[in-house]
Design a protein around this motif. Structure first.
Motif, short mmCIF file in Angstrom:
data_model
loop_
_atom_site.label_atom_id
_atom_site.label_comp_id
_atom_site.label_asym_id
_atom_site.label_seq_id
_atom_site.Cartn_x
_atom_site.Cartn_y
_atom_site.Cartn_z
N PHE A 1 0.84 -1.21 0.00
CA PHE A 1 0.00 0.00 0.00
C PHE A 1 0.87 1.25 0.00
CE2 PHE A 1 -2.44 3.39 1.99
CZ PHE A 1 -3.69 3.27 1.38
N SER A 2 1.96 1.22 0.76
CA SER A 2 2.84 2.39 0.84
C SER A 2 3.46 2.73 -0.51
CB SER A 2 3.94 2.15 1.89
OG SER A 2 4.95 1.27 1.39
N GLY B 1 1.99 2.45 -3.34
CA GLY B 1 0.97 3.11 -4.15
C GLY B 1 0.66 4.53 -3.73
N CYS B 2 1.11 4.92 -2.54
CA CYS B 2 0.85 6.30 -2.10
C CYS B 2 2.15 7.04 -1.83
CB CYS B 2 -0.05 6.33 -0.87
SG CYS B 2 0.53 5.37 0.52
N ARG C 1 4.85 6.35 -0.34
CA ARG C 1 5.41 6.21 1.02
C ARG C 1 4.91 7.32 1.95
NH1 ARG C 1 7.64 1.08 0.14
NH2 ARG C 1 9.05 1.15 -1.63
N ARG C 2 3.72 7.80 1.68
CA ARG C 2 3.10 8.80 2.56
C ARG C 2 1.73 8.27 2.94
NH1 ARG C 2 4.76 14.72 0.02
NH2 ARG C 2 7.03 14.35 0.03
N MET C 3 1.59 7.83 4.19
CA MET C 3 0.36 7.13 4.55
C MET C 3 0.08 7.19 6.04
SD MET C 3 1.58 3.10 4.38
CE MET C 3 0.06 2.48 5.11
N ASP D 1 0.74 14.58 3.33
CA ASP D 1 0.95 15.13 1.99
C ASP D 1 0.18 16.43 1.86
OD1 ASP D 1 1.00 15.69 -0.79
OD2 ASP D 1 1.33 13.57 -1.24
N LEU E 1 -3.14 16.56 -0.31
CA LEU E 1 -4.33 15.77 -0.04
C LEU E 1 -5.57 16.63 0.18
CD1 LEU E 1 -2.95 12.99 2.34
CD2 LEU E 1 -3.89 12.65 0.05
N GLY F 1 -7.01 7.23 -0.28
CA GLY F 1 -5.73 7.34 -0.98
C GLY F 1 -4.52 7.33 -0.07
N CYS F 2 -4.75 7.41 1.25
CA CYS F 2 -3.58 7.49 2.14
C CYS F 2 -3.72 6.69 3.42
CB CYS F 2 -3.30 8.96 2.49
SG CYS F 2 -4.58 9.72 3.52
N ARG F 3 -4.92 6.20 3.73
CA ARG F 3 -5.12 5.50 5.00
C ARG F 3 -5.37 4.01 4.77
NH1 ARG F 3 -10.44 6.23 8.71
NH2 ARG F 3 -11.24 5.13 6.88
#
Length: 298
Positions: free
Chosen positions: A9-10, A12-13, A15-17, A165, A168, A212-214
């Motif tokens: 998952f990280s 795909g975003c 590395r901001r999650m 980010d 967002l 998109g981030c969680r």
């Protein structure tokens, strides 16, 4: 497998999650797994966490980051390791990160992990503002919390989303509150009308932002083979001094809660909150603060 999913998952975003798994699902190991996946580009690595778990983070870093041979230090050595030839892992409490932010900024962390990120749920708090400044230099930003919005208010997400980010959500906090925090007019002392932003609204739009981030998984939704809890009662004989000490701790906790309850009630009255809502809100806030207060006493 669920920890490998966090690593995937990280990617795909960028590395901001926000990793919001239930307690007990190994958020620490998932975060360090992401660091290992990034490799040497993760360092310098800054980990901010409650002071009570600094030792646990140090032990896990020694175990899982062994291949990098990192130099693991406390915040008091931030300045001395700025030019270290080894990968640096610096572990700090949230409050120390605020007090030593200049040294940490000079360290130029490329990755920041914020454990129990609800510690920065209040935009006006000094530790929150310090972390929003420190994150500027970090390419990789990971927040961990099973309760990112402990009081169920959308405004508690705002600082955390801005940390992860800047793109967002809007940089205008007023716009954010109007869109997502259920704005309601209330009357305060003197009859003046002000706006209250204590709720949630536009939740479908917020869900899209968080998607998109969680990453959030519930313990009961994962088949990870954890055994059922087994509880044992172990009798302990207390000395007279033990009993006196426990009594003093209870008295201190009770005094702190009473003082805090009066403080919250006074603020709510000034904000024009109705009597029927005051006790509910006081209970909710004290419940969220209980864990932090217990950790401080320990």
């Amino acid at each position: 497998e669920h920890q490998l999913e966090a690593v995937s998952f990280s990617r795909g975003c960028a590395r901001r999650m926000l990793l919001a798994d239930d307690m007990g699902l190994g958020k620490t190991i998932s975060a360090l797994g992401i660091v290992m996946d990034i490799g040497y580009a993760s360092f310098p690595l800054l980990i901010t966490c409650p002071s009570s778990v600094i030792g646990s983070w140090e032990a896990e870093c020694k175990k899982w980051l062994l291949a990098f041979d990192p130099e693991i230090v406390g915040v008091d050595r931030a300045f001395s390791v700025c030019h270290s030839r080894r990968p640096v892992v610096l572990i700090s409490s949230w409050d120390q990160a605020n007090l030593r932010q200049r040294s940490l900024f000079n360290m130029r962390p490329r990755t920041i992990i914020g454990d129990e990120s609800h510690y920065i749920k209040t935009l006006e708090a000094q530790r929150t503002r310090a972390m929003l400044r420190l994150r500027i230099q970090a390419d990789n930003r990971l927040l961990l919390s099973g309760t990112p919005d402990p009081n169920g208010r959308s405004k508690e997400y705002y600082p955390q989303l801005r940390f992860i980010d800047e793109g967002l959500i809007t940089a205008d906090y007023s716009d954010y509150k109007q869109s997502y925090c259920d704005p309601k007019p209330i009357r305060i002392k003197g009859g003046r009308r002000v706006w209250s932003y204590e709720g949630r609204s536009n939740e479908l739009s917020m869900a899209r932002v968080l998607a998109g981030c969680r990453l959030r998984r519930k313990k009961d939704s994962l088949d990870i083979g954890l055994p059922d809890k087994t509880r044992y009662a172990i009798p302990v004989e207390l000395t007279e001094s033990d009993i006196l000490y426990i009594g003093s701790v209870k008295d201190e906790i009770k005094a702190r809660f009473q003082a805090r309850a009066l403080e919250i009630e006074k603020q709510l009255l000034e904000d024009g909150v109705g009597d029927d809502e005051i006790q509910e809100r006081v209970d909710r806030v004290l419940g969220a603060e209980a864990v932090t207060m217990a950790g401080a006493l320990r």
